[in-house]
Scaffold this motif. Structure first.
Motif, PDB file in Angstrom:
ATOM      1  N   THR A  43      45.456  27.548  19.727  1.00  0.00           N
ATOM      2  CA  THR A  43      46.812  27.020  19.701  1.00  0.00           C
ATOM      3  C   THR A  43      47.610  27.397  20.942  1.00  0.00           C
ATOM      4  O   THR A  43      48.648  26.816  21.195  1.00  0.00           O
ATOM      5  N   ALA A  44      47.139  28.364  21.696  1.00  0.00           N
ATOM      6  CA  ALA A  44      47.874  28.801  22.888  1.00  0.00           C
ATOM      7  C   ALA A  44      47.690  27.773  23.997  1.00  0.00           C
ATOM      8  O   ALA A  44      46.618  27.199  24.155  1.00  0.00           O
ATOM      9  N   PRO A  45      48.745  27.535  24.780  1.00  0.00           N
ATOM     10  CA  PRO A  45      48.613  26.642  25.931  1.00  0.00           C
ATOM     11  C   PRO A  45      47.531  27.177  26.883  1.00  0.00           C
ATOM     12  O   PRO A  45      47.471  28.361  27.166  1.00  0.00           O
ATOM     13  N   SER A  46      46.683  26.289  27.345  1.00  0.00           N
ATOM     14  CA  SER A  46      45.588  26.650  28.229  1.00  0.00           C
ATOM     15  C   SER A  46      46.038  26.570  29.687  1.00  0.00           C
ATOM     16  O   SER A  46      46.634  25.576  30.112  1.00  0.00           O
ATOM     17  N   VAL A  47      45.752  27.634  30.437  1.00  0.00           N
ATOM     18  CA  VAL A  47      46.166  27.719  31.836  1.00  0.00           C
ATOM     19  C   VAL A  47      44.974  28.139  32.690  1.00  0.00           C
ATOM     20  O   VAL A  47      43.971  28.642  32.188  1.00  0.00           O
ATOM     21  N   VAL A  48      45.100  27.940  33.991  1.00  0.00           N
ATOM     22  CA  VAL A  48      44.111  28.434  34.943  1.00  0.00           C
ATOM     23  C   VAL A  48      44.784  29.519  35.776  1.00  0.00           C
ATOM     24  O   VAL A  48      45.939  29.378  36.177  1.00  0.00           O
ATOM     25  N   LEU A  49      44.080  30.614  35.979  1.00  0.00           N
ATOM     26  CA  LEU A  49      44.566  31.693  36.841  1.00  0.00           C
ATOM     27  C   LEU A  49      43.913  31.506  38.195  1.00  0.00           C
ATOM     28  O   LEU A  49      42.686  31.560  38.314  1.00  0.00           O
ATOM     29  N   TYR A  50      44.732  31.224  39.209  1.00  0.00           N
ATOM     30  CA  TYR A  50      44.226  30.996  40.566  1.00  0.00           C
ATOM     31  C   TYR A  50      44.521  32.219  41.421  1.00  0.00           C
ATOM     32  O   TYR A  50      45.672  32.661  41.511  1.00  0.00           O
ATOM     33  N   VAL A  51      43.474  32.755  42.043  1.00  0.00           N
ATOM     34  CA  VAL A  51      43.605  33.944  42.878  1.00  0.00           C
ATOM     35  C   VAL A  51      43.036  33.648  44.253  1.00  0.00           C
ATOM     36  O   VAL A  51      41.869  33.292  44.388  1.00  0.00           O
ATOM     37  N   SER A  69      40.715  44.994  46.198  1.00  0.00           N
ATOM     38  CA  SER A  69      41.858  45.445  45.400  1.00  0.00           C
ATOM     39  C   SER A  69      42.921  44.364  45.241  1.00  0.00           C
ATOM     40  O   SER A  69      43.567  44.285  44.197  1.00  0.00           O
ATOM     41  N   ALA A  70      43.108  43.511  46.253  1.00  0.00           N
ATOM     42  CA  ALA A  70      44.119  42.447  46.142  1.00  0.00           C
ATOM     43  C   ALA A  70      43.744  41.456  45.043  1.00  0.00           C
ATOM     44  O   ALA A  70      44.587  41.052  44.238  1.00  0.00           O
ATOM     45  N   THR A  71      42.475  41.089  44.990  1.00  0.00           N
ATOM     46  CA  THR A  71      42.012  40.163  43.953  1.00  0.00           C
ATOM     47  C   THR A  71      42.095  40.818  42.583  1.00  0.00           C
ATOM     48  O   THR A  71      42.564  40.202  41.612  1.00  0.00           O
ATOM     49  N   GLN A  72      41.657  42.051  42.485  1.00  0.00           N
ATOM     50  CA  GLN A  72      41.710  42.759  41.209  1.00  0.00           C
ATOM     51  C   GLN A  72      43.141  42.889  40.702  1.00  0.00           C
ATOM     52  O   GLN A  72      43.411  42.676  39.516  1.00  0.00           O
ATOM     53  N   CYS A  73      44.060  43.206  41.601  1.00  0.00           N
ATOM     54  CA  CYS A  73      45.469  43.336  41.222  1.00  0.00           C
ATOM     55  C   CYS A  73      46.015  41.991  40.731  1.00  0.00           C
ATOM     56  O   CYS A  73      46.688  41.920  39.706  1.00  0.00           O
ATOM     57  N   ALA A  74      45.722  40.919  41.458  1.00  0.00           N
ATOM     58  CA  ALA A  74      46.209  39.590  41.079  1.00  0.00           C
ATOM     59  C   ALA A  74      45.631  39.164  39.731  1.00  0.00           C
ATOM     60  O   ALA A  74      46.329  38.566  38.908  1.00  0.00           O
ATOM     61  N   LEU A  97      48.587  29.611  36.971  1.00  0.00           N
ATOM     62  CA  LEU A  97      49.184  30.920  37.218  1.00  0.00           C
ATOM     63  C   LEU A  97      48.717  31.386  38.585  1.00  0.00           C
ATOM     64  O   LEU A  97      47.520  31.385  38.876  1.00  0.00           O
ATOM     65  N   VAL A  98      49.655  31.793  39.412  1.00  0.00           N
ATOM     66  CA  VAL A  98      49.342  32.256  40.756  1.00  0.00           C
ATOM     67  C   VAL A  98      50.305  33.394  41.088  1.00  0.00           C
ATOM     68  O   VAL A  98      51.455  33.385  40.652  1.00  0.00           O
ATOM     69  N   ARG A  99      49.836  34.374  41.817  1.00  0.00           N
ATOM     70  CA  ARG A  99      50.659  35.557  42.061  1.00  0.00           C
ATOM     71  C   ARG A  99      51.924  35.230  42.844  1.00  0.00           C
ATOM     72  O   ARG A  99      53.008  35.657  42.492  1.00  0.00           O
ATOM     73  N   TRP A 100      51.783  34.511  43.937  1.00  0.00           N
ATOM     74  CA  TRP A 100      52.950  34.151  44.747  1.00  0.00           C
ATOM     75  C   TRP A 100      52.677  32.872  45.519  1.00  0.00           C
ATOM     76  O   TRP A 100      51.526  32.447  45.636  1.00  0.00           O
ATOM     77  N   PRO A 101      53.700  32.232  46.052  1.00  0.00           N
ATOM     78  CA  PRO A 101      53.539  30.931  46.710  1.00  0.00           C
ATOM     79  C   PRO A 101      52.507  30.918  47.844  1.00  0.00           C
ATOM     80  O   PRO A 101      51.788  29.937  48.005  1.00  0.00           O
ATOM     81  N   SER A 102      52.415  31.992  48.619  1.00  0.00           N
ATOM     82  CA  SER A 102      51.499  31.980  49.768  1.00  0.00           C
ATOM     83  C   SER A 102      50.036  31.951  49.351  1.00  0.00           C
ATOM     84  O   SER A 102      49.165  31.689  50.167  1.00  0.00           O
ATOM     85  N   ALA A 103      49.730  32.192  48.080  1.00  0.00           N
ATOM     86  CA  ALA A 103      48.354  32.047  47.615  1.00  0.00           C
ATOM     87  C   ALA A 103      47.953  30.576  47.579  1.00  0.00           C
ATOM     88  O   ALA A 103      46.782  30.242  47.738  1.00  0.00           O
ATOM     89  N   TYR A 128      54.523  31.728  38.698  1.00  0.00           N
ATOM     90  CA  TYR A 128      54.215  32.901  39.514  1.00  0.00           C
ATOM     91  C   TYR A 128      54.173  34.138  38.641  1.00  0.00           C
ATOM     92  O   TYR A 128      55.049  34.358  37.804  1.00  0.00           O
ATOM     93  N   THR A 129      53.141  34.959  38.849  1.00  0.00           N
ATOM     94  CA  THR A 129      52.932  36.125  37.991  1.00  0.00           C
ATOM     95  C   THR A 129      53.525  37.407  38.549  1.00  0.00           C
ATOM     96  O   THR A 129      53.674  38.382  37.818  1.00  0.00           O
ATOM     97  N   TRP A 130      53.853  37.432  39.834  1.00  0.00           N
ATOM     98  CA  TRP A 130      54.451  38.621  40.436  1.00  0.00           C
ATOM     99  C   TRP A 130      55.868  38.755  39.894  1.00  0.00           C
ATOM    100  O   TRP A 130      56.660  37.801  39.929  1.00  0.00           O
ATOM    101  N   ALA A 131      56.202  39.924  39.364  1.00  0.00           N
ATOM    102  CA  ALA A 131      57.458  40.124  38.631  1.00  0.00           C
ATOM    103  C   ALA A 131      58.706  39.552  39.313  1.00  0.00           C
ATOM    104  O   ALA A 131      59.481  38.854  38.659  1.00  0.00           O
ATOM    105  N   PRO A 132      58.939  39.788  40.612  1.00  0.00           N
ATOM    106  CA  PRO A 132      60.161  39.220  41.211  1.00  0.00           C
ATOM    107  C   PRO A 132      60.211  37.694  41.222  1.00  0.00           C
ATOM    108  O   PRO A 132      61.283  37.117  41.345  1.00  0.00           O
ATOM    109  N   LEU A 133      59.074  37.044  41.076  1.00  0.00           N
ATOM    110  CA  LEU A 133      59.035  35.583  41.088  1.00  0.00           C
ATOM    111  C   LEU A 133      58.721  34.974  39.727  1.00  0.00           C
ATOM    112  O   LEU A 133      58.750  33.755  39.575  1.00  0.00           O
ATOM    113  N   SER A 134      58.418  35.797  38.740  1.00  0.00           N
ATOM    114  CA  SER A 134      57.887  35.279  37.482  1.00  0.00           C
ATOM    115  C   SER A 134      58.833  34.359  36.713  1.00  0.00           C
ATOM    116  O   SER A 134      58.384  33.614  35.852  1.00  0.00           O
TER     117      SER A 134
END
Length: 124
Positions: free
Chosen positions: A7-15, A26-31, A81-87, A113-119
């Motif tokens: 029932t949850a909306p299906s999304v893709v996480l792009y890193v 570490s950047a990929t793992q963090c994202a 879902l993407v961490r920030w626009p530059s990705a 955007y998943t990064w807190a200041p942009l979420s």
């Protein structure tokens, strides 16, 4: 995935974070960690995690981004879902980022955007 993925909306996480191929850095793992937490907090089901190596400015030249487009075009996801626009595309190629977010929007898919200041933003 969340336990209620039916029932949850299906999304893709792009890193698109690491500059070299191979084992995730570490950047990929963090994202990925941040993206999974973002999805869980909002009751979203990650259908797929798609990764690219950072460096190519045009998203459609990356195999991972082409996969994101395919998932959007076939209606398999409601958001990217993407961490920030530059990705999606670096600031020096911001017009490519706008092109891609508009393309996704035209297919009923939003960018989150998943990064807190942009979420709280969605798309550009």
């Amino acid at each position: 995935m969340t336990p209620h993925s039916e029932t949850a909306p299906s999304v893709v996480l792009y890193v698109c974070a690491d500059r070299a191929r191979g084992a995730p850095g570490s950047a990929t793992q963090c994202a990925q960690t941040e993206g999974r937490a973002f999805a869980q907090e909002r009751g979203l089901a990650i259908a797929e995690v798609v990764t690219d190596t950072y460096g190519e400015p045009d998203p459609v030249q990356r195999s991972g981004w082409r996969r994101v487009r395919q998932l959007a075009q076939t209606g398999h996801v409601t958001a990217v879902l993407v961490r920030w626009p530059s990705a999606i595309a670096p600031e020096c190629a911001h017009e490519l980022r706008h092109r891609e977010t508009a393309w996704l929007h035209d297919h009923g898919v939003r960018v989150q955007y998943t990064w807190a200041p942009l979420s709280s933003r969605s798309g550009d």
